[in-house]
Design a protein around this motif. Structure first.
Motif, mmCIF file in Angstrom:
data_model
loop_
_atom_site.group_PDB
_atom_site.id
_atom_site.type_symbol
_atom_site.label_atom_id
_atom_site.label_comp_id
_atom_site.label_asym_id
_atom_site.label_seq_id
_atom_site.Cartn_x
_atom_site.Cartn_y
_atom_site.Cartn_z
ATOM 1 N N SER A 91 0.860 -1.176 0.000
ATOM 2 C CA SER A 91 0.000 0.000 0.000
ATOM 3 C C SER A 91 0.901 1.233 0.000
ATOM 4 O O SER A 91 1.715 1.403 0.913
ATOM 5 C CB SER A 91 -0.915 0.017 1.228
ATOM 6 O OG SER A 91 -1.866 -1.023 1.157
ATOM 7 N N ILE A 92 0.755 2.063 -1.021
ATOM 8 C CA ILE A 92 1.590 3.247 -1.162
ATOM 9 C C ILE A 92 0.737 4.474 -0.871
ATOM 10 O O ILE A 92 -0.332 4.658 -1.482
ATOM 11 C CB ILE A 92 2.185 3.355 -2.575
ATOM 12 C CG1 ILE A 92 2.842 2.030 -2.985
ATOM 13 C CG2 ILE A 92 3.179 4.504 -2.642
ATOM 14 C CD1 ILE A 92 3.945 1.574 -2.064
ATOM 15 N N THR A 93 1.180 5.310 0.045
ATOM 16 C CA THR A 93 0.434 6.497 0.448
ATOM 17 C C THR A 93 1.241 7.749 0.129
ATOM 18 O O THR A 93 2.439 7.822 0.398
ATOM 19 C CB THR A 93 0.119 6.460 1.954
ATOM 20 O OG1 THR A 93 -0.705 5.329 2.228
ATOM 21 C CG2 THR A 93 -0.607 7.726 2.391
ATOM 22 N N LEU A 94 0.558 8.718 -0.463
ATOM 23 C CA LEU A 94 1.155 10.025 -0.731
ATOM 24 C C LEU A 94 0.332 11.096 -0.019
ATOM 25 O O LEU A 94 -0.884 11.172 -0.192
ATOM 26 C CB LEU A 94 1.178 10.317 -2.231
ATOM 27 C CG LEU A 94 1.574 11.742 -2.637
ATOM 28 C CD1 LEU A 94 3.005 12.061 -2.205
ATOM 29 C CD2 LEU A 94 1.399 11.946 -4.142
ATOM 30 N N VAL A 95 1.009 11.916 0.781
ATOM 31 C CA VAL A 95 0.388 13.069 1.427
ATOM 32 C C VAL A 95 0.998 14.323 0.811
ATOM 33 O O VAL A 95 2.220 14.491 0.815
ATOM 34 C CB VAL A 95 0.623 13.069 2.951
ATOM 35 C CG1 VAL A 95 -0.056 14.290 3.586
ATOM 36 C CG2 VAL A 95 0.104 11.790 3.579
ATOM 37 N N VAL A 96 0.143 15.187 0.245
ATOM 38 C CA VAL A 96 0.615 16.461 -0.299
ATOM 39 C C VAL A 96 0.043 17.587 0.555
ATOM 40 O O VAL A 96 -1.107 17.538 0.999
ATOM 41 C CB VAL A 96 0.221 16.639 -1.774
ATOM 42 C CG1 VAL A 96 0.946 15.624 -2.629
ATOM 43 C CG2 VAL A 96 -1.273 16.530 -1.980
#
Length: 338
Positions: A91-96
């Motif tokens: 599971s890959i998570t990106l927070v911008v």
């Protein structure tokens, strides 16, 4: 009625506040996180496609589960994933984030196993393979074979072949050179077969119209010595990989001996696993010689053979039982290699 008017004015005032602008006159809208990913054989690339309607500068934070999945450059718009030792659901998570708010997106990715085919640069999907390698060291670099090392690919290749048959064989490529053409000169294919005969190594020579008989011989448990024009083997694109030629040939008409000991079919293309004696001291980052387990494409080898010597010398640990018979080596034109 008066109360209704007051309520309406209050709601209108709130709407003005919610749509207010900052000092630069830009509406503070929430950024929208998004990213894509691509399989680059040795790793995955994660590419940010997030948007901010206000044009604010964004900061990035990548993370992954399970913890065994390693992300490189986790605070950059482009990050990298090392492939795991076995297939993994990640599971890959990106927070911008901008100066006012943040947004998060998570995507599930199946990360493939970091196979030898990927590590060596052959491709992604292995469908067939066979190798007649041994559990002992039998590779030699012709660079360390005496005064005539620059033209000792023949003596070195035949010494490797005999070592493959007999792990106790202690003769060197220099010994082979001293047996034939001790004062220098390119070895001929007949020198190879004669030297094999001296040590009673089962061998035969077959004709080649393409590379399929070589594949069949490998499936039978044998190895193959080719004499070819290595000009026709394409040059490598990335020095860390084990595929294609790692040295510059001098041009058309330069014969060279190599040993073929296996093959892999990857993404529909056949690569032959070779011991190329022309390492010249060149090594990979792990210190192993570049001619060790070097993979050449079937189509390249076919051209290199057809434009030099259209035969193959087959070496076996056992007496031949294949229906593919050899040619009479006394009735064919032999060729040189260095």
């Amino acid at each position: 009625m008066k109360n209704i008017k007051v309520l309406f004015l209050f709601i209108f005032f709130l709407s003005i506040i919610s749509c207010s602008k900052n000092e630069e006159g830009i509406t503070n809208e929430k950024p929208q996180a998004d990213f894509s990913y691509s399989d680059e054989m040795g790793y995955f690339v994660l590419i940010d496609y997030s948007m901010d309607a206000d044009g604010d500068n964004l900061s990035y934070s990548w993370s992954a589960t399970p913890a065994t999945v390693e992300i490189v450059n986790p605070v950059s718009p482009t990050a990298f994933l090392y492939l795991p030792s076995e297939q993994t659901q990640a599971s890959i998570t990106l927070v911008v984030s901008d100066d006012y708010s943040s947004n998060t997106i998570t995507k599930n990715i199946v990360l493939p196993e970091y196979t030898k085919a990927r590590r060596y640069g052959l491709g992604k999907n292995l469908t067939e393979e066979h190798s007649n390698n041994c559990d002992y060291d039998w590779y030699y670099d012709q660079n360390n074979t005496g005064y005539y090392s620059y033209e000792n690919c023949g003596p070195t290749s035949v010494t490797m072949a005999i070592k493959w048959v007999n792990p106790d064989f202690e003769k060197t490529a220099e010994d082979a050179r001293n047996t034939y053409k001790p004062t220098g000169g390119w070895w001929k294919t007949s020198d190879i077969t004669n030297y094999l005969d001296i040590y009673s190594v089962n061998n035969k020579t077959i004709s080649l119209s393409d590379m399929s008989p070589v594949k069949s011989q490998i499936d039978d448990g044998n190895i193959v010595i080719l004499c070819l024009d290595h000009y026709y083997i394409r040059n490598e694109e990335k020095g860390k990989w084990h595929v294609d030629k790692f040295y510059i040939s001098s041009g058309i008409g330069s014969g060279h001996f190599i040993v073929v000991k296996g093959y892999k079919v990857v993404d529909g293309e056949t690569f032959y696993e070779t011991y190329d004696p022309a390492s010249g001291g060149r090594t990979y980052s792990d210190g192993t010689f570049k001619g060790l387990d070097r993979y050449y494409r079937s189509e390249d080898l076919n051209q290199a053979v057809q434009n030099w010597w259209k035969y193959a010398i087959i070496v076996s640990k056992e007496e031949f039982n294949s229906s593919l018979k050899g040619v009479d080596i006394n009735e064919i034109v032999h060729q040189y290699g260095k």
